[in-house]
Structures are given as C-alpha cells and as structure tokens.
Design a protein around this motif. Structure first.
Motif, mmCIF file in Angstrom:
data_model
loop_
_atom_site.group_PDB
_atom_site.id
_atom_site.type_symbol
_atom_site.label_atom_id
_atom_site.label_comp_id
_atom_site.label_asym_id
_atom_site.label_seq_id
_atom_site.Cartn_x
_atom_site.Cartn_y
_atom_site.Cartn_z
ATOM 1 N N LEU A 22 -18.804 11.540 15.451
ATOM 2 C CA LEU A 22 -17.423 11.518 14.958
ATOM 3 C C LEU A 22 -17.264 10.545 13.799
ATOM 4 O O LEU A 22 -16.485 10.796 12.873
ATOM 5 C CB LEU A 22 -16.478 11.160 16.101
ATOM 6 N N LEU A 23 -17.995 9.436 13.821
ATOM 7 C CA LEU A 23 -17.968 8.516 12.679
ATOM 8 C C LEU A 23 -18.467 9.212 11.413
ATOM 9 O O LEU A 23 -17.929 9.007 10.324
ATOM 10 C CB LEU A 23 -18.829 7.289 12.963
ATOM 11 N N LYS A 24 -19.482 10.042 11.554
ATOM 12 C CA LYS A 24 -20.044 10.744 10.395
ATOM 13 C C LYS A 24 -19.045 11.723 9.784
ATOM 14 O O LYS A 24 -19.063 11.972 8.575
ATOM 15 C CB LYS A 24 -21.312 11.499 10.808
ATOM 16 N N LYS A 25 -18.169 12.278 10.626
ATOM 17 C CA LYS A 25 -17.223 13.289 10.165
ATOM 18 C C LYS A 25 -15.883 12.698 9.719
ATOM 19 O O LYS A 25 -15.066 13.400 9.116
ATOM 20 C CB LYS A 25 -16.962 14.291 11.290
ATOM 21 N N ALA A 26 -15.649 11.435 10.023
ATOM 22 C CA ALA A 26 -14.327 10.839 9.814
ATOM 23 C C ALA A 26 -13.932 10.776 8.340
ATOM 24 O O ALA A 26 -14.747 10.474 7.469
ATOM 25 C CB ALA A 26 -14.292 9.437 10.413
ATOM 26 N N ASP A 27 -12.659 11.075 8.095
ATOM 27 C CA ASP A 27 -12.093 10.880 6.755
ATOM 28 C C ASP A 27 -11.547 9.461 6.609
ATOM 29 O O ASP A 27 -11.489 8.925 5.501
ATOM 30 C CB ASP A 27 -10.951 11.874 6.522
ATOM 31 N N VAL A 28 -11.137 8.888 7.744
ATOM 32 C CA VAL A 28 -10.576 7.532 7.766
ATOM 33 C C VAL A 28 -11.144 6.814 8.990
ATOM 34 O O VAL A 28 -11.193 7.372 10.080
ATOM 35 C CB VAL A 28 -9.033 7.559 7.854
ATOM 36 N N ILE A 29 -11.570 5.562 8.802
ATOM 37 C CA ILE A 29 -12.009 4.716 9.914
ATOM 38 C C ILE A 29 -11.200 3.422 9.885
ATOM 39 O O ILE A 29 -11.137 2.751 8.847
ATOM 40 C CB ILE A 29 -13.508 4.380 9.837
ATOM 41 N N ILE A 30 -10.585 3.106 11.008
ATOM 42 C CA ILE A 30 -9.895 1.832 11.178
ATOM 43 C C ILE A 30 -10.683 1.074 12.244
ATOM 44 O O ILE A 30 -10.689 1.462 13.414
ATOM 45 C CB ILE A 30 -8.441 2.020 11.643
ATOM 46 N N TYR A 31 -11.364 0.013 11.839
ATOM 47 C CA TYR A 31 -12.257 -0.655 12.786
ATOM 48 C C TYR A 31 -11.831 -2.096 13.051
ATOM 49 O O TYR A 31 -11.246 -2.757 12.187
ATOM 50 C CB TYR A 31 -13.703 -0.614 12.291
ATOM 51 N N ALA A 32 -12.125 -2.559 14.256
ATOM 52 C CA ALA A 32 -11.782 -3.933 14.644
ATOM 53 C C ALA A 32 -12.800 -4.882 14.025
ATOM 54 O O ALA A 32 -13.833 -5.212 14.635
ATOM 55 C CB ALA A 32 -11.773 -4.055 16.164
ATOM 56 N N GLY A 33 -12.521 -5.310 12.827
ATOM 57 C CA GLY A 33 -13.502 -6.038 12.032
ATOM 58 C C GLY A 33 -13.935 -7.376 12.575
ATOM 59 O O GLY A 33 -15.014 -7.863 12.239
ATOM 60 N N SER A 34 -13.121 -7.985 13.428
ATOM 61 C CA SER A 34 -13.494 -9.291 13.961
ATOM 62 C C SER A 34 -14.547 -9.185 15.050
ATOM 63 O O SER A 34 -15.172 -10.180 15.417
ATOM 64 C CB SER A 34 -12.257 -10.002 14.516
ATOM 65 N N ALA A 44 -20.598 6.249 8.286
ATOM 66 C CA ALA A 44 -19.497 6.901 7.573
ATOM 67 C C ALA A 44 -19.977 7.613 6.311
ATOM 68 O O ALA A 44 -20.916 7.169 5.637
ATOM 69 C CB ALA A 44 -18.440 5.872 7.205
ATOM 70 N N LYS A 45 -19.308 8.726 5.985
ATOM 71 C CA LYS A 45 -19.632 9.429 4.748
ATOM 72 C C LYS A 45 -19.070 8.661 3.560
ATOM 73 O O LYS A 45 -18.166 7.807 3.707
ATOM 74 C CB LYS A 45 -19.080 10.852 4.788
ATOM 75 N N GLU A 46 -19.579 8.955 2.381
ATOM 76 C CA GLU A 46 -19.240 8.182 1.180
ATOM 77 C C GLU A 46 -17.750 8.240 0.857
ATOM 78 O O GLU A 46 -17.164 7.269 0.364
ATOM 79 C CB GLU A 46 -20.064 8.694 -0.002
ATOM 80 N N SER A 47 -17.114 9.361 1.149
ATOM 81 C CA SER A 47 -15.703 9.531 0.790
ATOM 82 C C SER A 47 -14.740 8.943 1.821
ATOM 83 O O SER A 47 -13.521 8.954 1.611
ATOM 84 C CB SER A 47 -15.396 11.019 0.607
ATOM 85 N N CYS A 48 -15.263 8.433 2.920
ATOM 86 C CA CYS A 48 -14.413 7.924 4.004
ATOM 87 C C CYS A 48 -13.660 6.663 3.568
ATOM 88 O O CYS A 48 -14.231 5.763 2.954
ATOM 89 C CB CYS A 48 -15.280 7.614 5.228
ATOM 90 N N LYS A 49 -12.378 6.609 3.905
ATOM 91 C CA LYS A 49 -11.590 5.411 3.665
ATOM 92 C C LYS A 49 -11.707 4.495 4.886
ATOM 93 O O LYS A 49 -11.544 4.957 6.018
ATOM 94 C CB LYS A 49 -10.125 5.764 3.421
ATOM 95 N N ILE A 50 -11.987 3.228 4.654
ATOM 96 C CA ILE A 50 -12.241 2.290 5.751
ATOM 97 C C ILE A 50 -11.240 1.147 5.702
ATOM 98 O O ILE A 50 -11.019 0.528 4.653
ATOM 99 C CB ILE A 50 -13.679 1.752 5.680
ATOM 100 N N TYR A 51 -10.641 0.860 6.871
ATOM 101 C CA TYR A 51 -9.659 -0.215 7.001
ATOM 102 C C TYR A 51 -10.136 -1.196 8.076
ATOM 103 O O TYR A 51 -10.591 -0.786 9.147
ATOM 104 C CB TYR A 51 -8.292 0.335 7.411
ATOM 105 N N ASN A 52 -9.997 -2.479 7.782
ATOM 106 C CA ASN A 52 -10.352 -3.528 8.733
ATOM 107 C C ASN A 52 -9.084 -3.976 9.452
ATOM 108 O O ASN A 52 -8.231 -4.646 8.874
ATOM 109 C CB ASN A 52 -10.999 -4.699 8.005
ATOM 110 N N SER A 53 -8.960 -3.632 10.739
ATOM 111 C CA SER A 53 -7.718 -3.936 11.459
ATOM 112 C C SER A 53 -7.560 -5.408 11.812
ATOM 113 O O SER A 53 -6.497 -5.818 12.277
ATOM 114 C CB SER A 53 -7.629 -3.091 12.740
ATOM 115 N N ALA A 54 -8.609 -6.214 11.594
ATOM 116 C CA ALA A 54 -8.477 -7.653 11.850
ATOM 117 C C ALA A 54 -7.391 -8.268 10.969
ATOM 118 O O ALA A 54 -6.814 -9.305 11.317
ATOM 119 C CB ALA A 54 -9.814 -8.351 11.610
ATOM 120 N N LYS A 55 -7.115 -7.609 9.857
ATOM 121 C CA LYS A 55 -6.117 -8.108 8.904
ATOM 122 C C LYS A 55 -4.799 -7.346 8.992
ATOM 123 O O LYS A 55 -3.913 -7.535 8.155
ATOM 124 C CB LYS A 55 -6.675 -8.004 7.487
ATOM 125 N N MET A 56 -4.669 -6.490 10.011
ATOM 126 C CA MET A 56 -3.513 -5.603 10.095
ATOM 127 C C MET A 56 -2.712 -5.834 11.366
ATOM 128 O O MET A 56 -3.232 -6.328 12.373
ATOM 129 C CB MET A 56 -3.985 -4.144 10.054
#
Length: 249
Positions: A22-34, A44-56
């Motif tokens: 599922l990570l390979k197919k994801a368009d967006v990943i929101i991960y617990a960066g801490s 993740a694929k090259e076009s995937c948008k990645i967000y670090n939720s430690a800052k959110m």
C-alpha cells in the motif's frame, strides 16, 4: 481510500507485506515522523506527496485527508496503531465526513522488544498475562490503572511512554508488590539499527537507563519471564494428550 497502517517497531523490513504494498501505491503518505523509521518512505513512488505529522495538529492531518479524498492516502503510524496510536479521533472525524478508511495491522514495539530479548512473555507457572500500560504524565491514566495497582498482579508488564519517569516507575512497581531485585529490562528503539538492550532489576531501572544514556523511545519490561525458572509447556509434553496427538505411554 485512506489506509491506517502500522509501520512496525522500527526496522524497515518489519512492516507487513500488505502495508508495504500500500505504501508503494500511495498518492499521499502522512507519517508519524517522530517515531516511524524514515527508511520506510523508500517504498513510496516518486510522485507521492509526503507529510510529517510530527509537525501537524489533528485538524491539519485530517485536512490533508479531506483534500485528497479521491486519492490513495496512507496514514503511517509506528508499531501497531491500536496501541497509543491516537487513531480513534482521526477515524471519528472521517466518519462524520463519510470518508472511507481501513486499518492494516503492524508489529507492535512490545513484540519487537520481546524479540530483542529472545523472550517469551507468557511462561507456564510464571505469567499468563501481559499488561501493556504507561505512567500518567500529561496524558492521565484512569485511577484503577495506576502502576502500583497493576503491579499487584505480578504479571508480565510492558511499560510504554515512561522513559523520563523511571525513578518513580520503580517506586510504584515496588509499592505494588514487585521485589526490588525482580528482573527488568530496558529496550531502546527495538529492531532499529541502534537498538540497545539493558537487563537490570526493578530497583535499578532508572540508574541503568542513565548509565546507558537512555531517556526516550524505550520500553520497560518487568516480570519473572526475564528469569530462568518456568514449567515446560504441556503442548509438547509427550505425556499430554490433545486434539492432534495421543500421549505416549
């Protein structure tokens, strides 16, 4: 679809096959960066948008989910998110928005810690119960779940999110009934490349952590399962009959 995925205890290859796919197919990943190993983002694929939720905030996380509700979104939590994962509050918001989501289990850090110790939590005639808990901090715990009350059972205990309160933890455990010399262990960053395992006693938990420079990202294990005495399992005892095998005479 939104996928709540357990990233596993740390090592990038301890995520489940389903989670990795599922990570390979994801368009967006929101991960617990801490807490999540950033090496997992290599899936993740090259076009995937990645967000670090430690800052959110919660609202910012769910806003990203709403903005991408027509895409494949992965919410990547450490271990298995059913344990201290703060997923219920996210799911409740998604329910109100009538957005679809599914959960994908992961390997919890308490399982990774057992592997680091080569330990079995449930030894015959030692303990058949594992208590997963934490000390009260900024997040309180119910009064009936105070550490000394749980310690009174003498069961295997795994204590999360308590690395900065170890002296008090020892006091509460002893107050609850553990002998000061009861075996204990500290596992720092279980399954990560810089994993550290420290065996100690209930009385010396804080001292052992300080001597080894551990003040975060550690699990504390307490109980007789860390000792050497136990009874043999009946499952493989030649004198024991069960559904698949007759006892030998």
């Amino acid at each position: 679809m939104i996928y709540f995925i357990g990233a596993g205890p740390g090592a990038a290859d301890l995520i489940t096959v389903r989670g990795a796919e599922l990570l390979k197919k994801a368009d967006v990943i929101i991960y617990a960066g801490s807490l999540v190993n950033p090496a997992l983002l290599d899936y993740a694929k090259e076009s995937c948008k990645i967000y670090n939720s430690a800052k959110m905030t919660l609202e910012e996380v769910t806003s990203v989910m709403k903005e991408n509700k027509e895409k494949e979104v992965v919410r990547l939590h450490t271990g298995d998110p059913c344990i201290y994962g703060a997923i219920r509050e996210q799911m409740d918001i998604l329910d109100r928005e009538e957005m679809k989501y599914v959960s994908v289990p992961g390997v919890s850090s308490f399982i990774g810690a057992a592997a680091a110790l080569n330990a079995e939590y449930t030894l015959p005639n030692v303990s058949q119960t594992v208590i997963l808990t934490r000390m009260a901090g900024r997040t309180p715990v119910p009064e009936k779940e105070e550490i000394s009350k749980l310690a009174s059972h003498g069961a295997t205990m795994v204590v999360f999110l308590t690395s900065t309160m170890l002296a008090e933890l020892s006091e509460r455990l002893i107050e609850g009934g553990y002998a000061p010399d009861s075996p204990a262990a500290i596992v720092y960053k279980a399954t990560w490349p810089d994993e550290k395992v420290v065996r100690t006693t209930v009385k010396e938990i804080a001292k052992a952590a300080e001597e080894n420079g551990i003040n975060k990202m550690a699990l504390i294990m307490v109980g007789g399962f860390l000792g050497s005495e136990y009874e043999r399992s009946k499952l493989y005892d030649p004198s024991f009959t069960h559904l698949f095998r007759e006892a030998s005479k």
